[in-house]
Design a protein around this motif. Structure first.
Motif, PDB file in Angstrom:
ATOM      1  N   ARG A 162       0.814  -1.217   0.000  1.00  0.00           N
ATOM      2  CA  ARG A 162       0.000   0.000   0.000  1.00  0.00           C
ATOM      3  C   ARG A 162       0.848   1.268   0.000  1.00  0.00           C
ATOM      4  NH1 ARG A 162      -5.154  -1.080   3.626  1.00  0.00           N
ATOM      5  NH2 ARG A 162      -3.567  -1.218   5.234  1.00  0.00           N
ATOM      6  N   SER A 172       0.873  -7.162  -1.743  1.00  0.00           N
ATOM      7  CA  SER A 172       0.211  -7.508  -0.479  1.00  0.00           C
ATOM      8  C   SER A 172      -1.299  -7.642  -0.732  1.00  0.00           C
ATOM      9  CB  SER A 172       0.485  -6.426   0.576  1.00  0.00           C
ATOM     10  OG  SER A 172      -0.096  -5.210   0.165  1.00  0.00           O
ATOM     11  N   THR A 202      -3.203 -15.949   3.030  1.00  0.00           N
ATOM     12  CA  THR A 202      -4.417 -16.228   2.247  1.00  0.00           C
ATOM     13  C   THR A 202      -4.142 -16.143   0.743  1.00  0.00           C
ATOM     14  OG1 THR A 202      -4.963 -13.909   2.643  1.00  0.00           O
ATOM     15  CG2 THR A 202      -6.119 -15.528   3.973  1.00  0.00           C
ATOM     16  N   SER A 243       4.317  -3.305   5.024  1.00  0.00           N
ATOM     17  CA  SER A 243       4.641  -3.142   6.444  1.00  0.00           C
ATOM     18  C   SER A 243       5.261  -4.398   7.051  1.00  0.00           C
ATOM     19  CB  SER A 243       3.380  -2.759   7.224  1.00  0.00           C
ATOM     20  OG  SER A 243       2.359  -3.703   6.999  1.00  0.00           O
ATOM     21  N   GLN A 248       0.512 -11.925   8.542  1.00  0.00           N
ATOM     22  CA  GLN A 248      -0.171 -12.676   7.471  1.00  0.00           C
ATOM     23  C   GLN A 248       0.578 -12.557   6.154  1.00  0.00           C
ATOM     24  OE1 GLN A 248      -1.690 -10.248   9.276  1.00  0.00           O
ATOM     25  NE2 GLN A 248      -3.347 -11.217  10.437  1.00  0.00           N
ATOM     26  N   HIS A 249       1.266 -11.450   5.945  1.00  0.00           N
ATOM     27  CA  HIS A 249       2.076 -11.319   4.721  1.00  0.00           C
ATOM     28  C   HIS A 249       3.340 -12.175   4.858  1.00  0.00           C
ATOM     29  CE1 HIS A 249       3.356  -9.419   0.975  1.00  0.00           C
ATOM     30  NE2 HIS A 249       4.574  -9.492   1.484  1.00  0.00           N
ATOM     31  N   ASN A 280      11.418   0.561   2.878  1.00  0.00           N
ATOM     32  CA  ASN A 280      10.272   1.155   3.581  1.00  0.00           C
ATOM     33  C   ASN A 280      10.725   2.467   4.198  1.00  0.00           C
ATOM     34  OD1 ASN A 280       8.114   1.649   5.576  1.00  0.00           O
ATOM     35  ND2 ASN A 280       7.482  -0.443   5.053  1.00  0.00           N
ATOM     36  N   ALA A 315      10.247   4.898  -1.334  1.00  0.00           N
ATOM     37  CA  ALA A 315      10.286   3.979  -2.481  1.00  0.00           C
ATOM     38  C   ALA A 315      10.377   4.735  -3.807  1.00  0.00           C
ATOM     39  CB  ALA A 315       9.029   3.109  -2.474  1.00  0.00           C
TER      40      ALA A 315
END
Ligand code: FAD
Length: 321
Positions: free
Chosen positions: A211, A236, A254, A269, A273-274, A288, A307
């Protein structure tokens, strides 16, 4: 007794994972001094099949049947299980790829075999027992599994084992399995390729963004960096949920699990989960602007910076290299 290895192809050409599983299975076969037999399903040319000999297969069973040209989970599982029985194999190796993840448990259930999916290393074999290190809890942990069943199934994580050419030759035999009509509950009618770019699950280098890139209009610099490195692109979950990138690029718990040699995370970030989908990458580089971003804790190299400044400079440097 031999070891059987299932090799996947795309449009008649073996995937990179095919050479990985053959090399891996060959090391096991050498360890227990047995032959390695491969099984291929689909329309693969004779010289491509015989070429598996270079990686250690002594025989290749070829199942070339019009109805099996496209992957059908139930039918492929029945055929591979039949091949395990007819070759008297005690170990089956396949890739823990998209299709391998569907096949491995089905085959193991048919053969009442123990299953180690997501294997990361060569197993240790002690008599009838086989122990192997594997991923667990969506890649958040490792487990060492002991299999004591008569037949054992190992699904090897992509990119976990290097291909090795051993220089042998393989004979090719037609294998005509009993095809059960009830295995064809689904039928692939058409395959539309989302992209011709490097396949994400098999890629050796992945350039991924989150993001932090603000919007889909800024993905040009990600693609340019990926192109300079011969890498696949990824993203992501929120990025694909927002429609900035296709869902086929979403990595994580997922999404797709990747284990490339190099994973470059830009403006992500590093939520747990990532990380579940990328933590088995060999080298992780994080870009980052927030020095406190959790991703830096698992990074091998970190660049604290914007970035929009760092990525074009990196691409420029790589192109000049
Ligand atoms: P953010 O958390 O918003 O992070 C953006 C980052 O970009 C920040 O660290 C910020 O410092 C940085 N940044 C901003 N501007 C710049 C700049 N100019 N230059 C450099 N850096 C910049 N997420 C996944 O990714 N995959 C999954 O599979 C997944 N599954 C999930 C399952 C469940 C059940 C749940 C609850 C969540 C799941 N998530 C998943 C979501 C996950 O929790 C995070 O919300 C998500 O990973 C955050 O995405 P992000 O890092 O792109 O965005």
């Amino acid at each position: 007794m031999s070891i059987l290895v299932y090799v996947e192809n795309t449009d008649g050409k073996f995937k990179k994972s095919a050479f990985e599983v053959v090399s891996y299975a060959k090391s096991i076969a050498d360890n227990i001094q047995t032959d390695l037999v491969a099984i291929s399903i689909g329309n693969v040319a004779g010289d491509e099949l015989a070429g598996l000999g270079k990686y250690g297969a002594s025989k290749v069973l070829n199942v070339d049947n019009e109805r099996l040209a496209s992957f059908v989970n139930q039918a492929y599982a029945s055929i591979i299980a039949e091949a395990v029985k007819s070759t008297g194999s005690k170990i089956l190796v396949l890739s823990n790829s998209f299709s391998g993840k569907g096949l491995a448990p089905r085959i193991a259930a048919k053969l009442e075999a123990g299953l180690a999916d997501g294997a990361l290393e060569l197993p240790k074999i002690n008599g009838d027992k086989l122990t192997v290190k594997k991923t667990a809890f969506s890649n958040k942990a490792f487990a060492t599994l002991e299999l004591s069943s008569d037949i054992k199934v190992i699904a090897l994580s992509p990119n976990a084992y290097e291909t090795k050419e051993t220089g042998g030759s393989a004979t090719v035999e037609t294998f005509a399995p009993n095809i059960d009509q009830t295995d064809f509950t689904t039928m692939v009618k058409e395959i539309v390729r989302a992209t011709d770019k490097v396949s994400l699950p098999e890629a050796e280098i992945v350039v991924s963004a989150g993001r932090g890139l603000k919007g889909p209009e800024n993905w040009g610099m990600v693609e340019e960096l990926a192109e300079a490195l011969g890498a696949a692109t990824a993203c992501s979950k929120p990025v694909s949920d927002a429609g900035w990138r296709p869902h086929s690029e979403h990595v994580g718990q997922t999404g797709i699990v990747v284990s490339p040699n190099l994973y470059i995370a830009i403006g992500i970030s590093g939520a747990i989960q990532h990380l579940a989908g990328v933590s088995s990458s060999k080298t992780i580089v994080v870009i980052n602007k927030d020095p406190e971003a959790p991703f830096f804790k698992v990074a091998d190299y970190g660049i604290v910076g914007d970035a929009f400044e760092v990525v074009p400079k990196l691409t420029q440097a790589l192109k000049a290299y």
